[in-house]
Each structure stands twice: as C-alpha cells, then as structure tokens.
Scaffold this motif. Structure first.
Motif, short mmCIF file in Angstrom:
data_model
loop_
_atom_site.label_atom_id
_atom_site.label_comp_id
_atom_site.label_asym_id
_atom_site.label_seq_id
_atom_site.Cartn_x
_atom_site.Cartn_y
_atom_site.Cartn_z
N UNK A 1 0.85 -1.19 0.00
CA UNK A 1 0.00 0.00 0.00
C UNK A 1 0.88 1.23 0.00
N UNK A 2 0.79 2.02 -1.06
CA UNK A 2 1.53 3.28 -1.18
C UNK A 2 0.51 4.40 -1.32
N UNK A 3 0.78 5.36 -2.17
CA UNK A 3 -0.09 6.52 -2.34
C UNK A 3 0.02 7.05 -3.76
N UNK A 4 -1.09 7.56 -4.28
CA UNK A 4 -1.05 8.18 -5.60
C UNK A 4 -0.12 9.39 -5.63
N UNK A 5 0.14 9.96 -4.45
CA UNK A 5 1.01 11.15 -4.37
C UNK A 5 2.49 10.80 -4.37
N UNK A 6 2.83 9.50 -4.26
CA UNK A 6 4.23 9.11 -4.14
C UNK A 6 4.59 8.16 -5.28
N UNK A 7 5.40 8.59 -6.23
CA UNK A 7 5.78 7.72 -7.35
C UNK A 7 6.86 6.73 -6.97
N UNK A 8 7.09 5.78 -7.82
CA UNK A 8 8.21 4.86 -7.65
C UNK A 8 9.51 5.64 -7.50
N UNK A 9 10.27 5.32 -6.47
CA UNK A 9 11.51 6.04 -6.24
C UNK A 9 11.35 7.37 -5.57
N UNK A 10 10.11 7.73 -5.23
CA UNK A 10 9.84 8.99 -4.56
C UNK A 10 10.18 8.91 -3.09
N UNK A 11 9.76 9.91 -2.32
CA UNK A 11 10.08 9.91 -0.89
C UNK A 11 9.33 8.83 -0.14
N UNK A 12 9.77 8.56 1.08
CA UNK A 12 9.10 7.64 2.00
C UNK A 12 8.90 6.28 1.33
N UNK A 13 7.64 5.83 1.20
CA UNK A 13 7.38 4.48 0.70
C UNK A 13 7.73 4.32 -0.78
N UNK A 14 8.02 5.42 -1.45
CA UNK A 14 8.45 5.34 -2.85
C UNK A 14 9.71 4.53 -3.03
N UNK B 1 0.01 20.98 -0.62
CA UNK B 1 0.40 21.99 -1.62
C UNK B 1 0.34 21.41 -3.03
N UNK B 2 0.75 20.14 -3.17
CA UNK B 2 0.68 19.50 -4.48
C UNK B 2 -0.77 19.38 -4.95
N UNK B 3 -1.69 19.08 -4.04
CA UNK B 3 -3.11 19.04 -4.40
C UNK B 3 -3.56 20.40 -4.90
N UNK B 4 -3.16 21.45 -4.20
CA UNK B 4 -3.52 22.81 -4.62
C UNK B 4 -3.04 23.11 -6.02
N UNK B 5 -1.92 22.49 -6.40
CA UNK B 5 -1.34 22.71 -7.73
C UNK B 5 -1.89 21.74 -8.78
N UNK B 6 -2.84 20.88 -8.40
CA UNK B 6 -3.52 20.01 -9.37
C UNK B 6 -2.99 18.60 -9.49
N UNK B 7 -2.09 18.19 -8.59
CA UNK B 7 -1.44 16.89 -8.74
C UNK B 7 -2.40 15.71 -8.61
N UNK B 8 -3.51 15.88 -7.88
CA UNK B 8 -4.44 14.77 -7.65
C UNK B 8 -5.75 14.90 -8.42
N UNK B 9 -5.80 15.84 -9.34
CA UNK B 9 -7.03 16.10 -10.09
C UNK B 9 -7.11 15.15 -11.29
N UNK B 10 -7.42 13.90 -11.00
CA UNK B 10 -7.51 12.86 -12.03
C UNK B 10 -8.42 11.75 -11.55
N UNK B 11 -9.00 11.04 -12.51
CA UNK B 11 -9.86 9.89 -12.23
C UNK B 11 -9.35 8.73 -13.08
#
Length: 288
Positions: free
Chosen positions: A100-113, A245-255
């Motif tokens: 279980x990761x997060x849509x906000x964290x890509x492969x190789x990204x921070x934390x669980x990335x 802040x990433x949400x505010x910039x549109x990073x999660x605006x997808x379906x």
C-alpha cells in the motif's frame, strides 16, 4: 482465482487491512491477521507484529506465501525498516507482495516510494496500490474526522485543488484481486473514486448529508506544516503539508478506471460513503 496459500495482512486492524482481511476470510482464504496486540479478527489467525520489533517477524511469516504490506505509520523513511523484513520474507518463502503506497508518491519517490522501487527486485510477483486520499479520512479516526466532529471544520492547505477520493472498500477489493488472482499485476495501480472533489465540495456534501454545518478553512503551506508539527516529526509534517500543496497545484485532479477494471464494478461515490458511515447530526449553531 489462484490456489493461494496463507496470506499475511500487516495492519489487519487498520482502514484497508481490516477490510482486506474480512474479504479474504469471507472468500475462504487462510489469513494471518497481523497487529501489534494480535487483536482477534473474525475468520483469521491473529498474530503479533511490530515493524520495529524484529522478534515478532519470524512467527508472523511462518507458513506464509503472500503478504499485504501497510508501511509503519508516521515513518518518514520506511524503507530502512521494511526492506530488511522483505528480504527475510522472501527467504521464508513469500513469493508475492502487495504494497500500500499513495497516488502522491511515485516509484523512487520519498518515503514508501523507495520500497516501491525495491519491490520488483525482491519478489517475482508483486503489486503496488497507489490509492488517492481515503474517503474514510472524513469519517474515521483521522484528524479531519475529529475536527469535523469537534468543530465543524476541515483545515487544509489544498486551496481549491481537487482530489478523486477513494473508498477504502474499493482499495480492499483491489488488494484481494492483487493477492489472489492467478497472475499478479506486477505493476503499480493508481486507485481513485469516480469524481474529483475540492475540500470545499467535501464540506458542502457533509453538510448536506448529515445536516451539520461543516466549513473548509484554507491554510497556507506554512500554517499547515506548523500545525502538523505539533503532533508529528518536523520532517513528516513538512512532507504531509507538501502533499496538500501539491493538491492545490492540481497533482491529484484525475480519475482512473482501475477499480472498475479490476473489480468489475464502478468505485463508490463520496455521497454513498457518507450515507453509509456518517450519521445524520443535529445542526448546532454554536459550532462553525
């Protein structure tokens, strides 16, 4: 569906772990339900497990061939804790891991990335679930849910950014498929609900469904970071505020259509979640 052996669900009393365990048990699979206190879970074998206590790991892995991984909560560097365990799991006979990761964290990204990046090199069968933000953040024990109950307020630094919030029931349904299908996904899966909503939209829907006035208070990144730092490490607070802040910039605006594709049914709506999990509350004019 494959003839899977025993599955270890780490975090079996949590938001997605409890639902995944219940679904696996209901389908007749053998499940070890791992939690710090080995809490009883219907249809599963309870087992003590603590990410930070390696003495609990061998017994949890005994006889297991598949594992559902919930990272240690609040850990800004989960790879340091998880990768030694995953190597031990592979050596113990685990051949499929679902993270279980997060849509906000890509492969190789921070934390669980970093764990995401390492997983294909550790297991021949794997999947990384990357859900959007949970709908249950507004109905369970999350800070948003508490501030809604106590103050009628949601505080974020998301501005008017939109998120396709996802029901934990849909995450669990996909987790079961990833664990039990004959062929493992061997990829990451971005999971969303059916519509992207701002936190202003969320507040309006909660108000409409429950009858309780709820408002969204807009904070700056710095305000959000400092507020979170009162309860979390400075590093983790900054990371979470950065996600806002990433949400505010549109990073999660997808379906995405992943839930529909893997489960054969559309993902649940936020309104349906509220009607199922949030009681109708009397309007309290003293709470704004």
């Amino acid at each position: 569906m494959s003839t899977a052996g025993t599955m270890l669900v780490i975090g079996a009393t949590g938001t997605t772990g409890s639902r995944t365990t219940a679904r696996l048990a209901a389908a007749g699979h053998r499940v070890k339900a791992a939690s710090r206190r080995a809490a009883p879970v219907a249809g599963a074998e309870p087992v003590a497990f603590d990410w930070h206590d390696p003495a609990t790991h061998a017994a949890a892995l005994d006889g297991v061939d598949r594992v559902y991984l919930i990272p240690p909560l609040g850990d800004s560097d989960p790879a340091a804790t998880m990768l030694p365990f995953l190597r031990k799991a592979r050596d113990a006979g685990v051949h499929r891991a679902v993270l279980l990761s997060s849509s906000a964290i890509p492969e190789g990204g921070p934390a669980v990335g970093a764990v995401h990046q390492a997983l294909p090199g550790l297991f021949g069968q794997w999947a990384v679930l990357r859900p959007s933000w949970f709908m249950q953040n507004f109905t369970g024990a999350h800070a948003h849910a508490r501030s809604i109950r106590d103050e009628g307020i949601i505080r974020t630094a998301t501005g008017s950014g939109r998120v396709a919030f996802v029901d934990a029931e849909d995450i669990a349904a996909v987790a079961v498929r990833a664990l039990t299908d004959e062929q493992a996904p061997n990829t990451d899966l971005v999971l969303t609900g059916p519509e992207a909503l701002s936190h202003d939209d969320i507040a309006a829907l909660i108000t409409e469904v429950t009858g309780r006035p709820v408002a969204h208070h807009h904070l700056s990144y710095e305000q959000m970071r400092d507020r979170l730092a009162q309860q979390l490490s400075a590093e983790f607070a900054a990371m979470l505020a950065g996600m806002d802040r990433a949400i505010a910039e549109g990073a999660e605006d997808r379906v995405t259509e992943t839930v529909q594709r893997l489960t054969g049914r559309p993902p649940g709506t936020f309104r349906a979640l509220l009607e199922r999990e949030m009681p109708v509350l009397p309007s309290d004019p003293a709470v704004r």
